[in-house]
Design an enzyme around this catalytic site. Structure first.
Site, mmCIF file in Angstrom:
data_model
loop_
_atom_site.group_PDB
_atom_site.id
_atom_site.type_symbol
_atom_site.label_atom_id
_atom_site.label_comp_id
_atom_site.label_asym_id
_atom_site.label_seq_id
_atom_site.Cartn_x
_atom_site.Cartn_y
_atom_site.Cartn_z
ATOM 1 N N THR A 138 -4.164 4.429 -9.547
ATOM 2 C CA THR A 138 -3.929 3.006 -9.277
ATOM 3 C C THR A 138 -2.689 2.923 -8.386
ATOM 4 O O THR A 138 -2.029 3.932 -8.147
ATOM 5 C CB THR A 138 -3.655 2.222 -10.579
ATOM 6 O OG1 THR A 138 -2.353 2.587 -11.053
ATOM 7 C CG2 THR A 138 -4.696 2.508 -11.648
ATOM 8 N N ASP A 139 -2.366 1.724 -7.944
ATOM 9 C CA ASP A 139 -1.169 1.575 -7.112
ATOM 10 C C ASP A 139 0.084 1.969 -7.881
ATOM 11 O O ASP A 139 0.998 2.573 -7.337
ATOM 12 C CB ASP A 139 -1.038 0.127 -6.610
ATOM 13 C CG ASP A 139 -2.101 -0.189 -5.564
ATOM 14 O OD1 ASP A 139 -2.637 0.780 -4.961
ATOM 15 O OD2 ASP A 139 -2.425 -1.368 -5.385
ATOM 16 N N CYS A 140 0.122 1.634 -9.185
ATOM 17 C CA CYS A 140 1.311 1.949 -9.964
ATOM 18 C C CYS A 140 1.251 3.314 -10.637
ATOM 19 O O CYS A 140 2.271 3.866 -11.044
ATOM 20 C CB CYS A 140 1.603 0.836 -10.969
ATOM 21 S SG CYS A 140 0.159 0.278 -11.877
ATOM 22 N N TYR A 141 0.046 3.859 -10.776
ATOM 23 C CA TYR A 141 -0.144 5.210 -11.353
ATOM 24 C C TYR A 141 -1.023 6.011 -10.392
ATOM 25 O O TYR A 141 -2.223 6.172 -10.625
ATOM 26 C CB TYR A 141 -0.800 5.121 -12.736
ATOM 27 C CG TYR A 141 0.100 4.559 -13.817
ATOM 28 C CD1 TYR A 141 0.890 5.402 -14.596
ATOM 29 C CD2 TYR A 141 0.176 3.193 -14.040
ATOM 30 C CE1 TYR A 141 1.728 4.895 -15.575
ATOM 31 C CE2 TYR A 141 1.014 2.662 -15.014
ATOM 32 C CZ TYR A 141 1.785 3.517 -15.780
ATOM 33 O OH TYR A 141 2.608 3.013 -16.738
ATOM 34 N N PRO A 142 -0.451 6.500 -9.291
ATOM 35 C CA PRO A 142 -1.289 7.045 -8.221
ATOM 36 C C PRO A 142 -1.924 8.407 -8.507
ATOM 37 O O PRO A 142 -2.932 8.766 -7.911
ATOM 38 C CB PRO A 142 -0.313 7.169 -7.047
ATOM 39 C CG PRO A 142 1.040 7.281 -7.671
ATOM 40 C CD PRO A 142 0.973 6.465 -8.925
#
Lengths: 402, 136
Positions: A138-142
């Protein structure tokens, strides 16, 4: 003569408490009588050490750099899958989990040499564990992939959380079919070749407090070699079963949900276990102290193996097919004698729960209390009793028609 | 004097197809009972025998086997209990066909009498904590 837990704790702190095991209290009460024994004894300690399948542990592994969101991804500990339906860094490993490539029962009986219970044993032993995880990013957990060694000492929380342990009594297993069967109650030979049982009997925690008068939510216990707590009643907790005159259930009845910090536990009391043809599990050590608050409570703790009965269940038919039929009732004294007479035949018996290790737990708990390491706790809420009306429901299957 | 012993024979690859054991009967008048026999994928043979006969003939038979290239081990050391893993539950007791496991009625510790063990291997996988180990 009623005592309070606060009074008993005061005696423990002053080094004046009298603590005995649930085995020792039998002789003491016989010699001195219930009344005198209840005055003199402050605490009775119990213990049990057997395979307890509904056990597991949750781990917070800490955040990697860059971050990875394990929630919704996949995670494996030594190839054993862990549950990832939680937040980014929390996973849960259940004792019955198996590696994806374990052949299971493809060649029957499967061996089940390594599973979640073994991971927990190795974790608590301080061994490095291989964590392999994948995520969708994800954007916060790439990050999408993680492969690393982890060790219990480096993790944040590592908590043993067993949703059903320390069953109050249990089925006794036999096999009337013409072939050997492989069950969670062990290998059962054909044609009543053997009988297996699994309870510490007179030392077992809930058999010494049959109506849950002292053991409740918040009770501080011996768990896996460390200190833990009763968190809730266990799943399938069923107080409404037949009981003997002295209140002891004659079927599987109550159960405990327990929790504790795995970091202070020991692999001696959390042993990865393999049941041939069945699966993996973990053998868990649990001991519960019973405060002697009244003569009634003392009387319950004096229960002997000869007064505890259970049902012999046919694991080749009644058990798998959820039939209520039993082959007979038998006492733990008979079971522990090494043979039981059933249908006119002498059948050898064996235990899956270790009595000598249960004795060791009860003695350890006794030492902890005598030395002041463990003070008794007042339950914050009782376990559901007979009056709760709780029963153990089967699944009400409602076929899904498309 | 008559003797009866349980032994483990290891046959090297070159000997697997040779008739060895029947010579023990013909030449040395020994009786045998095969407890276990297997040939590994590398074609090495393994046989567990209970061998009985007169002491003198027994010794000659053993010498014959050794000279032929068969490696001999006595059986009692082959199934071992890992004392650290054993929890003394007792699940093995009714599994063992020879009664090699015995429960102490007082302490309820499980004693393993390896002299009664035939190395059949049934306990190995039936032991929940996998404390029984077989070494050939």
């Amino acid at each position: 003569m009623a005592k309070t837990i606060a009074e008993i704790n005061e005696k423990i702190k002053q080094g004046k408490a009298v603590v005995v095991t649930a085995e020792e209290i039998i002789g003491i009460a016989k010699e001195k009588g219930i009344k005198k024994a209840a005055q003199e004894v402050d605490v009775v300690t119990t213990g049990t050490f057997g395979p307890m399948c509904s056990s597991g542990a949750y781990l917070n592994i800490g955040h990697s750099k860059p971050r990875i969101k394990l929630g919704g991804g996949r995670a494996y500990l030594n190839d054993v899958p862990a549950y990832t339906g939680l937040a980014a860094a929390d996973i849960f490993i259940g004792s019955n989990a198996l590696p994806d490539d374990d052949p299971r029962n493809k060649i029957h009986p499967g061996e089940f040499n390594y599973g979640g219970g073994h991971v927990i044993e190795e974790l608590v032993a301080g061994k490095d564990i291989r964590l392999v995880a994948t995520a969708y990013g994800t954007d916060c957990y790439p990050r999408k992939r993680l492969e690393t060694w982890i060790n219990i000492k480096d993790l944040n929380e590592v908590v043993l959380f067993n949703i059903r342990n320390a069953y109050q009594n249990y089925n006794v297993a036999a096999n009337t079919s013409d072939r050997t069967i492989y069950t969670y109650m062990g290998v059962l030979r054909a044609d009543l070749g053997n009988i297996n049982f699994c309870s510490a009997g007179q030392l077992s925690p809930l058999l010494n407090d049959p109506y849950y008068k002292t053991i409740g939510i918040g009770t501080k216990i011996f768990l896996g070699g460390g200190i833990g707590f009763v968190a809730w009643h266990g799943t399938q907790h069923n107080p409404n079963v037949p009981r003997t005159e002295n209140g002891v259930p004659t079927r599987g009845a109550g159960a405990l949900c327990v929790i504790g910090d795995l970091k202070q536990m020991s692999p001696k009391w959390l042993v990865g276990t393999s049941m041939l043809g069945y699966g993996c599990t973990i053998t868990v050590g649990i001991g519960v102290p019973i405060p002697i608050l009244s003569e009634e409570i003392l009387r319950y703790t004096t229960v002997t193996d000869a007064e505890i009965f259970s049902a012999i269940v046919d694991y080749s038919d009644a058990y798998p097919n959820l039939k209520p039929d039993i082959l007979g009732e038998v006492s733990y004294a008979q079971l522990k004698s090494g043979k039981v007479t059933l249908q006119g035949r002498e059948v050898p018996t064996a235990s899956l729960s270790s009595y000598p290790r249960a004795v060791e737990i009860a003695n350890t708990l006794k030492e902890w209390i005598l030395s002041g390491k463990l003070l008794l706790t007042e339950p914050v809420a009782p376990l559901p009793g007979v009056e709760s009306g709780i029963t153990f429901k089967p699944l009400n299957e409602r076929p899904i028609e498309e | 004097m008559a003797v009866s012993k349980r032994i483990v024979l290891h046959f090297p690859k070159r000997m697997v197809d040779r008739p060895i054991v029947c010579r023990l009967v013909k030449d040395y008048d020994l009786e045998f009972n095969i407890l276990k026999a297997s040939i590994t994928p590398e074609k090495e043979g393994l046989m567990i025998l209970e061998l009985s006969g007169e002491q003198g003939e027994y010794d000659k038979g053993i010498r014959y086997l050794t000279k032929s290239g068969v490696e001999i081990q006595s059986l009692s050391q082959d199934v071992l209990r890992n004392e650290e893993r054993c929890t003394h539950c007792g699940a093995c007791i009714t599994i063992c066909p020879t009664g090699a496991f015995e429960l102490d009625p007082i302490t309820r510790w499980v004693n393993f009498h390896d002299e009664k063990c035939l190395a059949c291997g049934l306990c190995i996988k039936a032991c929940p904590p996998r404390a029984m180990e077989v070494h050939f």
